[in-house]
Write a protein that holds these residues in place. Sequence first.
Motif, PDB file in Angstrom:
ATOM      1  N   MET A   1      24.689  41.917  51.782  1.00  0.00           N
ATOM      2  CA  MET A   1      23.321  41.985  51.494  1.00  0.00           C
ATOM      3  C   MET A   1      22.473  43.083  52.180  1.00  0.00           C
ATOM      4  O   MET A   1      22.675  43.029  53.342  1.00  0.00           O
ATOM      5  CB  MET A   1      22.583  40.389  51.642  1.00  0.00           C
ATOM      6  N   SER A   2      21.796  43.872  51.214  1.00  0.00           N
ATOM      7  CA  SER A   2      21.178  44.895  52.021  1.00  0.00           C
ATOM      8  C   SER A   2      19.455  44.502  51.642  1.00  0.00           C
ATOM      9  O   SER A   2      19.269  44.238  50.593  1.00  0.00           O
ATOM     10  CB  SER A   2      21.387  46.370  51.581  1.00  0.00           C
ATOM     11  N   THR A   3      18.735  44.840  52.579  1.00  0.00           N
ATOM     12  CA  THR A   3      17.259  44.446  52.393  1.00  0.00           C
ATOM     13  C   THR A   3      16.403  45.760  53.006  1.00  0.00           C
ATOM     14  O   THR A   3      16.869  46.163  53.970  1.00  0.00           O
ATOM     15  CB  THR A   3      16.837  43.030  53.192  1.00  0.00           C
ATOM     16  N   PHE A   4      15.871  46.142  52.073  1.00  0.00           N
ATOM     17  CA  PHE A   4      14.802  47.671  52.422  1.00  0.00           C
ATOM     18  C   PHE A   4      13.238  47.150  52.106  1.00  0.00           C
ATOM     19  O   PHE A   4      13.239  46.523  51.301  1.00  0.00           O
ATOM     20  CB  PHE A   4      15.500  48.426  51.427  1.00  0.00           C
ATOM     21  N   ILE A   5      12.655  47.758  52.800  1.00  0.00           N
ATOM     22  CA  ILE A   5      11.179  47.739  52.815  1.00  0.00           C
ATOM     23  C   ILE A   5      10.714  49.039  52.077  1.00  0.00           C
ATOM     24  O   ILE A   5      11.157  50.210  52.189  1.00  0.00           O
ATOM     25  CB  ILE A   5      10.389  47.903  54.014  1.00  0.00           C
ATOM     26  N   LEU A   6      10.034  48.761  50.734  1.00  0.00           N
ATOM     27  CA  LEU A   6       9.570  49.975  50.165  1.00  0.00           C
ATOM     28  C   LEU A   6       8.009  49.982  50.146  1.00  0.00           C
ATOM     29  O   LEU A   6       7.143  48.879  50.182  1.00  0.00           O
ATOM     30  CB  LEU A   6       9.825  49.752  48.599  1.00  0.00           C
ATOM     31  N   THR A   7       7.325  50.990  50.646  1.00  0.00           N
ATOM     32  CA  THR A   7       5.886  51.154  50.852  1.00  0.00           C
ATOM     33  C   THR A   7       5.555  52.455  50.236  1.00  0.00           C
ATOM     34  O   THR A   7       6.097  53.446  50.036  1.00  0.00           O
ATOM     35  CB  THR A   7       5.660  50.970  52.433  1.00  0.00           C
ATOM     36  N   GLY A   8       4.114  52.778  50.491  1.00  0.00           N
ATOM     37  CA  GLY A   8       3.401  53.779  50.104  1.00  0.00           C
ATOM     38  C   GLY A   8       1.841  53.348  50.034  1.00  0.00           C
ATOM     39  O   GLY A   8       1.350  52.519  49.961  1.00  0.00           O
ATOM     40  N   HIS A   9       1.220  54.698  50.101  1.00  0.00           N
ATOM     41  CA  HIS A   9      -0.282  54.410  49.933  1.00  0.00           C
ATOM     42  C   HIS A   9      -0.633  54.115  48.465  1.00  0.00           C
ATOM     43  O   HIS A   9       0.070  53.911  47.654  1.00  0.00           O
ATOM     44  CB  HIS A   9      -0.950  55.896  50.045  1.00  0.00           C
ATOM     45  N   ILE A  10      -1.758  53.505  48.509  1.00  0.00           N
ATOM     46  CA  ILE A  10      -2.215  53.043  47.331  1.00  0.00           C
ATOM     47  C   ILE A  10      -2.227  54.070  46.177  1.00  0.00           C
ATOM     48  O   ILE A  10      -2.552  55.102  46.243  1.00  0.00           O
ATOM     49  CB  ILE A  10      -3.943  52.437  47.401  1.00  0.00           C
ATOM     50  N   GLY A  11      -1.940  53.506  45.067  1.00  0.00           N
ATOM     51  CA  GLY A  11      -1.627  54.559  43.958  1.00  0.00           C
ATOM     52  C   GLY A  11      -0.487  55.331  43.793  1.00  0.00           C
ATOM     53  O   GLY A  11      -0.230  56.194  43.071  1.00  0.00           O
ATOM     54  N   SER A  12       0.325  55.094  44.602  1.00  0.00           N
ATOM     55  CA  SER A  12       1.494  55.964  44.811  1.00  0.00           C
ATOM     56  C   SER A  12       2.672  55.647  43.969  1.00  0.00           C
ATOM     57  O   SER A  12       3.380  56.444  43.415  1.00  0.00           O
ATOM     58  CB  SER A  12       2.166  55.937  46.283  1.00  0.00           C
ATOM     59  N   GLY A  13       2.803  54.523  43.495  1.00  0.00           N
ATOM     60  CA  GLY A  13       3.620  54.013  42.582  1.00  0.00           C
ATOM     61  C   GLY A  13       4.744  52.763  42.945  1.00  0.00           C
ATOM     62  O   GLY A  13       5.689  52.736  42.249  1.00  0.00           O
ATOM     63  N   ARG A 118       9.991  43.448  60.708  1.00  0.00           N
ATOM     64  CA  ARG A 118      11.326  44.260  60.625  1.00  0.00           C
ATOM     65  C   ARG A 118      11.579  45.352  59.901  1.00  0.00           C
ATOM     66  O   ARG A 118      11.266  45.422  58.787  1.00  0.00           O
ATOM     67  CB  ARG A 118      12.433  42.985  60.336  1.00  0.00           C
ATOM     68  N   LYS A 119      12.460  46.347  60.310  1.00  0.00           N
ATOM     69  CA  LYS A 119      12.974  47.421  59.468  1.00  0.00           C
ATOM     70  C   LYS A 119      13.965  47.122  58.401  1.00  0.00           C
ATOM     71  O   LYS A 119      14.221  47.706  57.564  1.00  0.00           O
ATOM     72  CB  LYS A 119      13.295  48.473  60.285  1.00  0.00           C
ATOM     73  N   TYR A 120      14.497  46.008  58.683  1.00  0.00           N
ATOM     74  CA  TYR A 120      15.744  45.592  57.728  1.00  0.00           C
ATOM     75  C   TYR A 120      16.823  46.695  57.997  1.00  0.00           C
ATOM     76  O   TYR A 120      17.041  47.355  58.788  1.00  0.00           O
ATOM     77  CB  TYR A 120      15.408  44.934  56.558  1.00  0.00           C
ATOM     78  N   ASN A 121      17.282  47.067  56.646  1.00  0.00           N
ATOM     79  CA  ASN A 121      18.391  48.066  56.420  1.00  0.00           C
ATOM     80  C   ASN A 121      17.971  49.420  56.359  1.00  0.00           C
ATOM     81  O   ASN A 121      18.418  50.427  56.739  1.00  0.00           O
ATOM     82  CB  ASN A 121      19.291  47.874  55.479  1.00  0.00           C
ATOM     83  N   GLY A 122      16.559  49.600  56.143  1.00  0.00           N
ATOM     84  CA  GLY A 122      15.862  50.764  56.185  1.00  0.00           C
ATOM     85  C   GLY A 122      14.574  50.797  55.371  1.00  0.00           C
ATOM     86  O   GLY A 122      14.160  49.628  54.910  1.00  0.00           O
ATOM     87  N   MET A 123      13.755  51.701  55.416  1.00  0.00           N
ATOM     88  CA  MET A 123      12.433  51.918  54.658  1.00  0.00           C
ATOM     89  C   MET A 123      12.447  53.009  53.620  1.00  0.00           C
ATOM     90  O   MET A 123      13.100  54.212  54.021  1.00  0.00           O
ATOM     91  CB  MET A 123      11.597  52.163  55.897  1.00  0.00           C
ATOM     92  N   ILE A 124      11.762  52.755  52.704  1.00  0.00           N
ATOM     93  CA  ILE A 124      11.698  53.701  51.312  1.00  0.00           C
ATOM     94  C   ILE A 124      10.420  53.957  51.374  1.00  0.00           C
ATOM     95  O   ILE A 124       9.345  52.992  51.310  1.00  0.00           O
ATOM     96  CB  ILE A 124      12.014  53.139  50.324  1.00  0.00           C
ATOM     97  N   LEU A 125       9.887  55.338  51.579  1.00  0.00           N
ATOM     98  CA  LEU A 125       8.400  55.636  51.195  1.00  0.00           C
ATOM     99  C   LEU A 125       8.201  56.456  50.020  1.00  0.00           C
ATOM    100  O   LEU A 125       8.856  57.386  49.600  1.00  0.00           O
ATOM    101  CB  LEU A 125       7.951  56.616  52.282  1.00  0.00           C
ATOM    102  N   ILE A 126       7.309  55.884  49.157  1.00  0.00           N
ATOM    103  CA  ILE A 126       6.858  56.760  48.073  1.00  0.00           C
ATOM    104  C   ILE A 126       5.621  57.393  48.203  1.00  0.00           C
ATOM    105  O   ILE A 126       4.617  56.748  48.770  1.00  0.00           O
ATOM    106  CB  ILE A 126       6.551  55.583  46.697  1.00  0.00           C
TER     107      ILE A 126
END
Length: 192
Positions: A1-13, A118-126
């Motif tokens: 199992m891999s867990t990633f955080i996906l984040t971005g500023h408001i309105g980024s998608g 936690r960062k988990y397995n990684g972070m995705i930024l939009i």
Amino acid sequence: MSTFILTGHIGSGKTLAKNILENKGVYCICADEIVRDLYKRPGYIKKIKGIVPEAIKKNKINRNILRNAIFSNELKRSKVENIIQRDVLKKIKLLVSRNKNKNLIIIILPIISITKIRKYNGMILIKSYQKIRIKRLMKRKSYSKDNIKNIIDYQKKIDDFSKNADFIINNNLTKERFKDQINKLYEKLRNE
């Protein structure tokens, strides 16, 4: 199992990315959905009423009024964040542990002031140009220009996510181009 955080500023998608990933069968945990659920609970309504009484209408939290109040008043924002964040993070941790059988879990978080994630397995930024994000947000009924400016200014001030991203997706062109990028990212993540 891999867990990633996906984040971005408001309105980024972030929501569009979540929908694309869910259509591929990815298990997504959305912090905004958890908050909306918490705001329906009588205990939270009472707590919010103690901080932003004008946000309570017919014993329900009016999220537009609350949003306007907390992004124009740092003390109110801090108090609401202190109430909500601990329970949101606890719920995320619970959902991750309950779904360890999933190959891929994506946690969708807005850019917020948060100290214990936690960062988990990684972070995705939009990422998306501010001008494009404002244009997208103005199409939503619940955002005023002042509110958008306050949220953007706040997120700029506290953004630690951008410098810690493992993957960056730019969402400045078409939805089709963005979908292609998310699909490529999905292929990469599911093979990690």
